[in-house]
Design a protein around this motif. Structure first.
Motif, PDB file in Angstrom:
ATOM      1  N   MET A 293       8.804 -10.912 -24.380  1.00 28.99           N
ATOM      2  CA  MET A 293       7.459 -10.352 -24.571  1.00 28.99           C
ATOM      3  C   MET A 293       7.193  -9.274 -23.517  1.00 28.99           C
ATOM      4  O   MET A 293       7.643  -9.409 -22.380  1.00 28.99           O
ATOM      5  CB  MET A 293       6.416 -11.449 -24.454  1.00 28.99           C
ATOM      6  N   GLN A 294       6.452  -8.279 -23.934  1.00 30.51           N
ATOM      7  CA  GLN A 294       6.172  -7.205 -22.983  1.00 30.51           C
ATOM      8  C   GLN A 294       5.205  -7.705 -21.901  1.00 30.51           C
ATOM      9  O   GLN A 294       4.269  -8.434 -22.178  1.00 30.51           O
ATOM     10  CB  GLN A 294       5.549  -6.019 -23.716  1.00 30.51           C
ATOM     11  N   ASN A 295       5.493  -7.350 -20.701  1.00 27.83           N
ATOM     12  CA  ASN A 295       4.646  -7.733 -19.583  1.00 27.83           C
ATOM     13  C   ASN A 295       3.257  -7.094 -19.726  1.00 27.83           C
ATOM     14  O   ASN A 295       3.146  -5.953 -20.142  1.00 27.83           O
ATOM     15  CB  ASN A 295       5.357  -7.246 -18.312  1.00 27.83           C
ATOM     16  N   LEU A 296       2.241  -7.869 -19.344  1.00 32.14           N
ATOM     17  CA  LEU A 296       0.861  -7.405 -19.546  1.00 32.14           C
ATOM     18  C   LEU A 296       0.555  -6.087 -18.828  1.00 32.14           C
ATOM     19  O   LEU A 296       0.019  -5.154 -19.422  1.00 32.14           O
ATOM     20  CB  LEU A 296      -0.101  -8.496 -19.063  1.00 32.14           C
ATOM     21  N   VAL A 297       0.931  -6.018 -17.543  1.00 32.03           N
ATOM     22  CA  VAL A 297       0.608  -4.801 -16.785  1.00 32.03           C
ATOM     23  C   VAL A 297       1.319  -3.592 -17.378  1.00 32.03           C
ATOM     24  O   VAL A 297       0.775  -2.489 -17.431  1.00 32.03           O
ATOM     25  CB  VAL A 297       0.990  -4.949 -15.288  1.00 32.03           C
ATOM     26  N   SER A 298       2.538  -3.821 -17.874  1.00 34.11           N
ATOM     27  CA  SER A 298       3.299  -2.681 -18.390  1.00 34.11           C
ATOM     28  C   SER A 298       2.706  -2.134 -19.679  1.00 34.11           C
ATOM     29  O   SER A 298       3.072  -1.059 -20.135  1.00 34.11           O
ATOM     30  CB  SER A 298       4.762  -3.062 -18.591  1.00 34.11           C
ATOM     31  N   MET A 299       1.784  -2.883 -20.270  1.00 30.08           N
ATOM     32  CA  MET A 299       1.148  -2.383 -21.494  1.00 30.08           C
ATOM     33  C   MET A 299       0.055  -1.362 -21.179  1.00 30.08           C
ATOM     34  O   MET A 299      -0.498  -0.725 -22.054  1.00 30.08           O
ATOM     35  CB  MET A 299       0.558  -3.545 -22.292  1.00 30.08           C
ATOM     36  N   PHE A 300      -0.282  -1.216 -19.926  1.00 26.78           N
ATOM     37  CA  PHE A 300      -1.319  -0.260 -19.546  1.00 26.78           C
ATOM     38  C   PHE A 300      -0.679   0.938 -18.864  1.00 26.78           C
ATOM     39  O   PHE A 300       0.262   0.791 -18.107  1.00 26.78           O
ATOM     40  CB  PHE A 300      -2.330  -0.937 -18.615  1.00 26.78           C
ATOM     41  N   SER A 301      -1.210   2.116 -19.142  1.00 25.91           N
ATOM     42  CA  SER A 301      -0.529   3.296 -18.636  1.00 25.91           C
ATOM     43  C   SER A 301      -0.951   3.677 -17.215  1.00 25.91           C
ATOM     44  O   SER A 301      -0.455   4.619 -16.647  1.00 25.91           O
ATOM     45  CB  SER A 301      -0.764   4.462 -19.577  1.00 25.91           C
ATOM     46  N   LYS A 302      -1.899   2.914 -16.656  1.00 29.46           N
ATOM     47  CA  LYS A 302      -2.353   3.253 -15.305  1.00 29.46           C
ATOM     48  C   LYS A 302      -1.212   3.135 -14.290  1.00 29.46           C
ATOM     49  O   LYS A 302      -0.409   2.209 -14.365  1.00 29.46           O
ATOM     50  CB  LYS A 302      -3.486   2.298 -14.907  1.00 29.46           C
ATOM     51  N   ASN A 303      -1.177   4.065 -13.377  1.00 31.18           N
ATOM     52  CA  ASN A 303      -0.137   4.015 -12.353  1.00 31.18           C
ATOM     53  C   ASN A 303      -0.438   2.937 -11.318  1.00 31.18           C
ATOM     54  O   ASN A 303      -1.590   2.561 -11.119  1.00 31.18           O
ATOM     55  CB  ASN A 303      -0.046   5.367 -11.636  1.00 31.18           C
ATOM     56  N   ILE A 304       0.597   2.483 -10.658  1.00 28.13           N
ATOM     57  CA  ILE A 304       0.420   1.566  -9.522  1.00 28.13           C
ATOM     58  C   ILE A 304       0.824   2.364  -8.289  1.00 28.13           C
ATOM     59  O   ILE A 304       1.954   2.844  -8.198  1.00 28.13           O
ATOM     60  CB  ILE A 304       1.293   0.309  -9.688  1.00 28.13           C
ATOM     61  N   VAL A 305      -0.127   2.537  -7.369  1.00 23.47           N
ATOM     62  CA  VAL A 305       0.096   3.412  -6.215  1.00 23.47           C
ATOM     63  C   VAL A 305       0.118   2.576  -4.934  1.00 23.47           C
ATOM     64  O   VAL A 305      -0.863   1.897  -4.625  1.00 23.47           O
ATOM     65  CB  VAL A 305      -1.036   4.463  -6.103  1.00 23.47           C
ATOM     66  N   LEU A 306       1.219   2.617  -4.218  1.00 28.17           N
ATOM     67  CA  LEU A 306       1.300   1.850  -2.976  1.00 28.17           C
ATOM     68  C   LEU A 306       1.016   2.735  -1.773  1.00 28.17           C
ATOM     69  O   LEU A 306       1.646   3.784  -1.606  1.00 28.17           O
ATOM     70  CB  LEU A 306       2.685   1.219  -2.829  1.00 28.17           C
ATOM     71  N   ILE A 307       0.043   2.321  -0.957  1.00 24.27           N
ATOM     72  CA  ILE A 307      -0.265   3.031   0.280  1.00 24.27           C
ATOM     73  C   ILE A 307      -0.106   2.048   1.441  1.00 24.27           C
ATOM     74  O   ILE A 307      -0.046   0.835   1.226  1.00 24.27           O
ATOM     75  CB  ILE A 307      -1.703   3.630   0.294  1.00 24.27           C
ATOM     76  N   GLY A 308      -0.067   2.571   2.659  1.00 25.84           N
ATOM     77  CA  GLY A 308       0.035   1.686   3.816  1.00 25.84           C
ATOM     78  C   GLY A 308       0.816   2.348   4.930  1.00 25.84           C
ATOM     79  O   GLY A 308       1.505   3.351   4.716  1.00 25.84           O
ATOM     80  N   PHE A 309       0.722   1.761   6.090  1.00 24.87           N
ATOM     81  CA  PHE A 309       1.374   2.318   7.284  1.00 24.87           C
ATOM     82  C   PHE A 309       2.898   2.285   7.121  1.00 24.87           C
ATOM     83  O   PHE A 309       3.432   1.507   6.329  1.00 24.87           O
ATOM     84  CB  PHE A 309       0.967   1.485   8.512  1.00 24.87           C
ATOM     85  N   MET A 310       3.582   3.140   7.901  1.00 26.93           N
ATOM     86  CA  MET A 310       5.051   3.116   7.938  1.00 26.93           C
ATOM     87  C   MET A 310       5.514   1.683   8.209  1.00 26.93           C
ATOM     88  O   MET A 310       4.916   0.970   9.021  1.00 26.93           O
ATOM     89  CB  MET A 310       5.550   3.997   9.099  1.00 26.93           C
ATOM     90  N   GLY A 311       6.550   1.270   7.515  1.00 27.65           N
ATOM     91  CA  GLY A 311       7.108  -0.055   7.781  1.00 27.65           C
ATOM     92  C   GLY A 311       6.388  -1.213   7.114  1.00 27.65           C
ATOM     93  O   GLY A 311       6.680  -2.371   7.405  1.00 27.65           O
ATOM     94  N   THR A 312       5.460  -0.928   6.224  1.00 24.33           N
ATOM     95  CA  THR A 312       4.814  -2.038   5.519  1.00 24.33           C
ATOM     96  C   THR A 312       5.588  -2.395   4.245  1.00 24.33           C
ATOM     97  O   THR A 312       5.237  -3.338   3.539  1.00 24.33           O
ATOM     98  CB  THR A 312       3.328  -1.736   5.160  1.00 24.33           C
ATOM     99  N   GLY A 313       6.613  -1.615   3.932  1.00 23.38           N
ATOM    100  CA  GLY A 313       7.501  -1.980   2.812  1.00 23.38           C
ATOM    101  C   GLY A 313       7.182  -1.310   1.485  1.00 23.38           C
ATOM    102  O   GLY A 313       7.685  -1.737   0.435  1.00 23.38           O
ATOM    103  N   LYS A 314       6.389  -0.240   1.529  1.00 27.18           N
ATOM    104  CA  LYS A 314       5.963   0.407   0.268  1.00 27.18           C
ATOM    105  C   LYS A 314       7.134   0.752  -0.662  1.00 27.18           C
ATOM    106  O   LYS A 314       7.091   0.437  -1.852  1.00 27.18           O
ATOM    107  CB  LYS A 314       5.180   1.705   0.566  1.00 27.18           C
ATOM    108  N   THR A 315       8.142   1.409  -0.105  1.00 32.10           N
ATOM    109  CA  THR A 315       9.240   1.879  -0.966  1.00 32.10           C
ATOM    110  C   THR A 315      10.021   0.707  -1.566  1.00 32.10           C
ATOM    111  O   THR A 315      10.286   0.701  -2.784  1.00 32.10           O
ATOM    112  CB  THR A 315      10.181   2.823  -0.176  1.00 32.10           C
ATOM    113  N   SER A 316      10.362  -0.280  -0.757  1.00 39.98           N
ATOM    114  CA  SER A 316      11.126  -1.437  -1.269  1.00 39.98           C
ATOM    115  C   SER A 316      10.308  -2.205  -2.298  1.00 39.98           C
ATOM    116  O   SER A 316      10.801  -2.552  -3.375  1.00 39.98           O
ATOM    117  CB  SER A 316      11.490  -2.402  -0.148  1.00 39.98           C
ATOM    118  N   VAL A 317       9.041  -2.464  -1.975  1.00 38.08           N
ATOM    119  CA  VAL A 317       8.187  -3.219  -2.900  1.00 38.08           C
ATOM    120  C   VAL A 317       7.998  -2.429  -4.200  1.00 38.08           C
ATOM    121  O   VAL A 317       8.073  -2.984  -5.300  1.00 38.08           O
ATOM    122  CB  VAL A 317       6.818  -3.536  -2.234  1.00 38.08           C
TER     123      VAL A 317
END
Ligand code: S3P
Length: 178
Positions: free
Chosen positions: A1-25
């Motif tokens: 089944m398609q994941n619920l969040v993926s059914m919405f076209s809104k972007n998910i934007v990660l912000i935060g200080f260096m080293g908080t893991g934005k890129t990996s997460v």
């Protein structure tokens, strides 16, 4: 089944200080939701054919912020992607306005101790080249704290793996859609 969040076209934007893991997460979230992950720093590096550290060194921070603003403007127009940003993206009001237009803003946080542990051996972060890296992290973090408060959701990352943080974000976004 398609994941619920993926059914919405809104972007998910990660912000935060260096080293908080934005890129990996961000990469994990993108994989789980079958979306593309777009990293603002990587986008700039690809476009300019050089490293962020080179831009800082040769043209200074202001030139980097200009390139960052242009990149954010372009990336914000995409749909259904996971956007990971550099720690200073929040300093420009226009960046946040653009990213918010069709995105959920998710902030990742960590204590100065955790950040120091994660970035102490990093060679590619021009802003942390100070003699006392820990003090510089504390100072910058305090200065930027109010800027990260623009987020729709905030997640603490201390003592958590990138996978655990990614999972909590997906669960939270889905809960708010139902
Ligand atoms: C910066 C963070 C870096 C990069 C640049 C400036 C900042 O990204 O954009 O060195 O101002 O905090 P990361 O947060 O991915 O390290």
């Amino acid at each position: 089944m398609q994941n619920l969040v993926s059914m919405f076209s809104k972007n998910i934007v990660l912000i935060g200080f260096m080293g908080t893991g934005k890129t990996s997460v961000g990469k994990i979230i993108a994989k789980k939701l079958n979306r593309q992950a777009i990293d603002v720093d990587a986008y700039i590096e690809q476009k300019q054919g050089r490293k962020i550290a080179d831009i800082f060194e040769n043209e200074g921070e202001a030139a980097f912020r200009q390139a960052e603003k242009a990149a954010v403007e372009e990336i914000s127009k995409m749909e259904n992607v996971v956007i990971t940003t550099g720690g200073g993206v929040v300093l420009d009001k226009g960046n946040i306005e653009n990213l918010k237009k069709q995105g959920w803003i998710v902030a990742l946080t960590a204590t100065p101790e955790t950040i120091f542990r994660r970035v102490r051996n990093s060679k590619h972060r021009p802003l942390l080249k100070s003699h006392n890296m820990f003090l510089e992290i504390k100072r910058l973090l305090a200065e930027r704290k109010p800027f990260y408060a623009v987020a729709d959701y905030t997640f603490e990352t201390d003592r958590k793996t990138a996978g655990q943080v990614a999972e909590s974000i997906i669960v939270k976004l889905e809960a708010n859609l139902t």
